[in-house]
Structures are given as C-alpha cells and as structure tokens.
Design an enzyme around this catalytic site. Structure first.
Site, PDB file in Angstrom:
ATOM      1  N   LEU A   7       0.851  -1.184   0.000  1.00 37.79           N
ATOM      2  CA  LEU A   7       0.000   0.000   0.000  1.00 37.79           C
ATOM      3  C   LEU A   7       0.892   1.241   0.000  1.00 37.79           C
ATOM      4  O   LEU A   7       1.552   1.544   0.994  1.00 37.79           O
ATOM      5  CB  LEU A   7      -0.924  -0.003   1.221  1.00 37.79           C
ATOM      6  N   LYS A  21       5.143  10.217   0.571  1.00 42.00           N
ATOM      7  CA  LYS A  21       5.753   9.718   1.807  1.00 42.00           C
ATOM      8  C   LYS A  21       6.617   8.493   1.569  1.00 42.00           C
ATOM      9  O   LYS A  21       7.722   8.381   2.117  1.00 42.00           O
ATOM     10  CB  LYS A  21       4.661   9.395   2.838  1.00 42.00           C
ATOM     11  N   GLY A  78      -9.270   4.542   2.291  1.00 40.50           N
ATOM     12  CA  GLY A  78      -8.973   3.583   3.343  1.00 40.50           C
ATOM     13  C   GLY A  78      -8.207   2.375   2.841  1.00 40.50           C
ATOM     14  O   GLY A  78      -8.084   2.130   1.632  1.00 40.50           O
ATOM     15  N   GLY A 140      -4.634   0.170  16.077  1.00 40.08           N
ATOM     16  CA  GLY A 140      -5.776  -0.701  16.269  1.00 40.08           C
ATOM     17  C   GLY A 140      -5.441  -1.839  17.214  1.00 40.08           C
ATOM     18  O   GLY A 140      -4.319  -2.343  17.215  1.00 40.08           O
ATOM     19  N   GLU A 155     -10.129  -0.436  15.563  1.00 36.69           N
ATOM     20  CA  GLU A 155      -9.249   0.711  15.339  1.00 36.69           C
ATOM     21  C   GLU A 155      -9.212   1.587  16.591  1.00 36.69           C
ATOM     22  O   GLU A 155     -10.192   1.678  17.336  1.00 36.69           O
ATOM     23  CB  GLU A 155      -9.732   1.528  14.135  1.00 36.69           C
ATOM     24  N   LYS A 347      40.160  15.809  -8.742  1.00 35.29           N
ATOM     25  CA  LYS A 347      38.898  15.621  -9.435  1.00 35.29           C
ATOM     26  C   LYS A 347      39.136  14.958 -10.783  1.00 35.29           C
ATOM     27  O   LYS A 347      39.929  15.422 -11.593  1.00 35.29           O
ATOM     28  CB  LYS A 347      38.208  16.982  -9.616  1.00 35.29           C
ATOM     29  N   HIS A 359      50.054  19.188   0.086  1.00 37.81           N
ATOM     30  CA  HIS A 359      49.267  20.310   0.581  1.00 37.81           C
ATOM     31  C   HIS A 359      48.946  21.338  -0.500  1.00 37.81           C
ATOM     32  O   HIS A 359      49.717  21.574  -1.423  1.00 37.81           O
ATOM     33  CB  HIS A 359      49.970  21.037   1.740  1.00 37.81           C
ATOM     34  N   TYR A 383      40.347  24.585 -17.099  1.00 32.69           N
ATOM     35  CA  TYR A 383      39.110  25.126 -17.675  1.00 32.69           C
ATOM     36  C   TYR A 383      39.402  26.441 -18.390  1.00 32.69           C
ATOM     37  O   TYR A 383      39.973  27.372 -17.808  1.00 32.69           O
ATOM     38  CB  TYR A 383      38.089  25.340 -16.555  1.00 32.69           C
TER      39      TYR A 383
END
Length: 449
Positions: A7, A21, A78, A140, A155, A347, A359, A383
């Site tokens: 469900l 959800k 339901g 329930g 319930e 990278k 470093h 770049y």
C-alpha cells in the site's frame, strides 16, 4: 503461490513535503524500496504496488526494480479500498497474498517469512502480524482467544476505554488466502468514525484468523512524520553497526557514525568518530577511516588511512595516506602508497603509485604517473571558460611550489618545474623548466623628498 501487495498510495500530509511519503529516503533507499526488499525470502510470484498520490513519480522512482506491477488507487478511501483495487489484476491468481504498508520499512525478511509459514502451516484464512507495545496509542487493538485466534480488531479511534487497555496492536501486515479475501472485499462498508473502508473488517468474513506477535516491536514502526523517520533511521543504524562489529569491524563511538546498508566492509577496518559511509562503497581490510570523514560510492583498498576528508565516486589504492582535509571526487583513481594531504582536491584524475601531493593543490582532469611529487600550491588550470582540458605528468616528475600547469599540456618523465612557474607548453623528458619573471633588485627606487 504467494503474491505481495504494498500500500503506497498515500500523500503523507504530516511529512510536510511534496514528495510522496513512501519515497522519503531512509539510509540510502526509499521507504517503499525497503518494504519491497523485505519480501526477498518468500520469493513472491507477483509484487503489486498500489499507488495514488503522484503515482507517476512513484512509478518512475521504482522503475529500476524488476517484476514490479503498479495498481492505481485514484481516491484514497482507506486500506480496504486500496486492497479492493487488486480484484481485477489478481482475478486469476490462486494462492496467498501478503499485504504490507509502504511506510513500514524496518520489517525483517525473516519476520515476513515466519508470517507466511505460520499462515500456511495452520491453514488460516488470514494471519496478521501483531505486537505488544508499551504505549499502543494510535494503533488498532487485536483481541484473541487462548490459541491466538483473533476474535476482534478495533481501530484506536473506535475503541472504548476498556479496549484501549489492551496492548496487543495490529501491525498492518497480513497474509490472506486470496480466494477468501477476494470474496470479502466487496462486502466492506464505511460504517466507522473515519467513513473509510477498513481492511481489518475483512476479518469478520473469515472463518479462521490467527495473530502472530513480532519478536521486536521496533520492526513494525510506521513513518508518519519527520520525527518518526529520524527514529527509524536510528534503529536501522543500530542494526547495521551491530552487524559489522560482529563481523570484525571496529567502530569507535558508534553513535557518531553512520553507515548505509549498501556499504560493504571487510574485517579489521577501523572507523573513527564522526565518519559517514554512504552508497555503494567498499572498504577493504586494515583501513582506518576518520575521524571526521565522508566516503560515498567509493572503493578504498586495503590498509589505507583517510583522516578528516571526503572521497566520493572514486577509488583509492592500498596503503595510501589521505588527509587531513582532502577532497577526492568525480571518478578519481588514486594509486597505491600515495600521500594526498592538507587542502588538496583531486577531481576526475588518475594518480600513479607512490605519488605525493602533500598540501594546497588542485589536480583536475589529469593523469599523473608513478613517483610524482606535487609541490605546495600546484594548480592544474583545466578550464578555459568553455571546455575542460587534460594535464599529463610523467613518472618521477616534480612541480615546485606555486606552479600553474595550463591545460591542455603534457609534462614528460623526470621533469622538474621550478617554483612559481606557469607552464603553458609541453615539456620533454628529463628537463628543468623555469617559467617565471627574473628577480630584479632596484636600489634607490623611491623618489627623494
């Protein structure tokens, strides 16, 4: 045969999110993915996921899972109404159907297998999972006779004061004979406080219904809001870390460490505090990770140390020393016995064995050979404002402090680049390269007053 129905149609209003959800992540996987994975031991013939709110988004998120069927519930009226949507797709099915909620992600596969086994061994019309909760508010209540045969399910909102004192709750997990369930579903009504079709009312139409208590009530924890999602994550983390520590992994201050259950660890790995392992990472024996490191979707070979650093989507070879404060990313490959130290970023580069960059350097879109030494402040200028370009540095070459290599460029083997140089042209093997303005001293340069 066994089919599974999940469900997953609800919106999840209390999550305060546009995301359905069941798609909220829990330790690297969505809630509903975890529910699907919990069915592995029963090997279902069919898995039907009932979707509603933002159904297309849920379908797309689960498209990578094989053999999954989707059933749409256009109105959410339901749990009983959700299961009624199975009447058409399962009209020719013969066997048992397990009903699960897409927001109950902590069920163990063994628990579901036990539920199906109990159901079939006792020839029940229905078998439901129950739990004894210290505080059952909101759930329930299940009432049974001495043989665990169910006499009534009420319930929470419909319970009277006496019924609310019962701590045995309905976990919302069921196994039904499909023929019995299919006959009962059209008989459901909305004669209750919520004016909804309750799946639990099917029990009134079953002859033999048995309850089975789960050993650990945390398994049936549902997720309705962010606080419950956070609590479920803590439970999941406790399980994961216990498993790895029992398998020979040392975790210091485990409450400060997080590990996705997609991560693989070998014995004798040491994980220091404030370290986080995510995605499809593999950490091999003898590694020390942390304190304060993040490893994501990466392979770390044996006996490597990573301190206060981030490694993502990359590979680090054996006996390497990484950090502190290193960032390795973008499909980088670091060789064996390398040292990559303070404030270095690597990278999308390949670094040869025994290469050092201790470093303050940036190495991007580069290929470095073995035994290269990168001086402090070396930059690969990759770049040009439009495209990225490659830098190649041959074996045993050295860059002096504050060097800039303007790509595309190839530096040969055994090259030494003088400190402060900006290199714009390819360099042959075995050269000393100096590319900087000459130092000039000018005396008496101030104007005389």
């Amino acid at each position: 045969m066994v089919a599974v129905a999940i469900l997953a149609a609800g919106k999840g209003t209390r999550m305060k999110s546009d995301l359905p959800k069941v798609l909220h992540p829990l330790g690297g996987r969505s809630l509903v993915e975890r529910v699907i994975e919990s069915c592995a031991l029963i090997k279902p013939e069919r898995i039907c996921t009932i979707v509603g709110y933002r159904a297309a988004e849920v379908k797309m998120a689960l498209a990578h899972l094989p053999h999954l069927e989707f059933v749409e519930q256009t109105e959410q009226l339901g749990t009983g109404h959700a299961v009624q949507q199975l009447l058409e797709p399962l009209k020719d099915f013969v066997g048992d159907v397990v009903i699960l909620n897409g927001d109950v992600p902590l069920l163990r596969p063994e628990t579901i297998a036990d539920l199906v086994s109990t159901h079939q061994k006792n020839n029940n019309d229905a078998t439901l999972l129950t739990a004894q909760l210290p505080n059952p508010t909101g759930y329930g209540r299940v009432f049974c006779d001495g043989d665990n045969l169910v006499t009534q399910i009420v319930e929470h909102r419909d319970c009277n004061d006496a019924q609310r004192k019962n701590n045995r709750i309905n976990a919302g997990v069921y196994c039904f004979k499909w023929g019995v369930l299919a006959e009962a579903l059209p008989k459901l009504t909305t004669n209750n406080d919520q004016q909804e079709y309750y799946l639990t009312d099917v029990i009134l139409h079953c002859d033999k219904v048995m309850a089975m208590d789960v050993a650990d009530f945390q398994e049936i924890s549902g997720i309705n809001d962010r606080f419950q999602l956070s609590a479920a994550y803590e439970i999941l983390q406790d399980r994961i870390k216990e498993k790895w520590m029992k398998a020979g992994v040392m975790i210091h201050q485990p409450d400060t460490v997080t590990i996705d259950d997609t991560v693989q660890l070998e014995p004798d790995v040491m994980i220091e505090p404030q370290t986080h392992l995510r995605g499809n990472s593999l950490i091999k024996t003898g590694c020390r990770l942390g304190p304060g490191s993040l490893i994501e979707n990466s392979v770390i070979e044996a006996n490597t140390t990573i301190l206060y650093s981030v490694v993502s989507d990359s590979q680090v070879g054996e006996n390497a020393q990484i950090g502190p404060y290193t960032h390795i990313r973008g499909q980088a490959k670091v060789g064996e016995q390398c040292r990559i130290g303070n404030f270095v970023e690597v990278k999308k580069s390949t670094i040869g064995n025994n290469t050092n960059m201790a470093h303050l350097s940036y190495i991007g879109d580069a290929t470095l050979g073995a035994k290269v030494n990168i001086g402090a402040g070396t930059i690969t200028a990759n770049y040009d404002g439009v495209n990225k370009h490659q830098t190649v540095i041959g074996d045993r070459s050295k860059t002096g402090a504050n060097s800039v290599l303007v790509a595309p460029i190839t530096i040969g083997e055994d090259v030494t680049i003088a400190a402060g140089s900006t290199i714009t042209k390819d360099v042959d093997n075995d050269c000393l390269v100096v590319a900087r303005a000459r130092q000039k001293e000018i005396k008496g340069w101030r104007l005389q007053s």
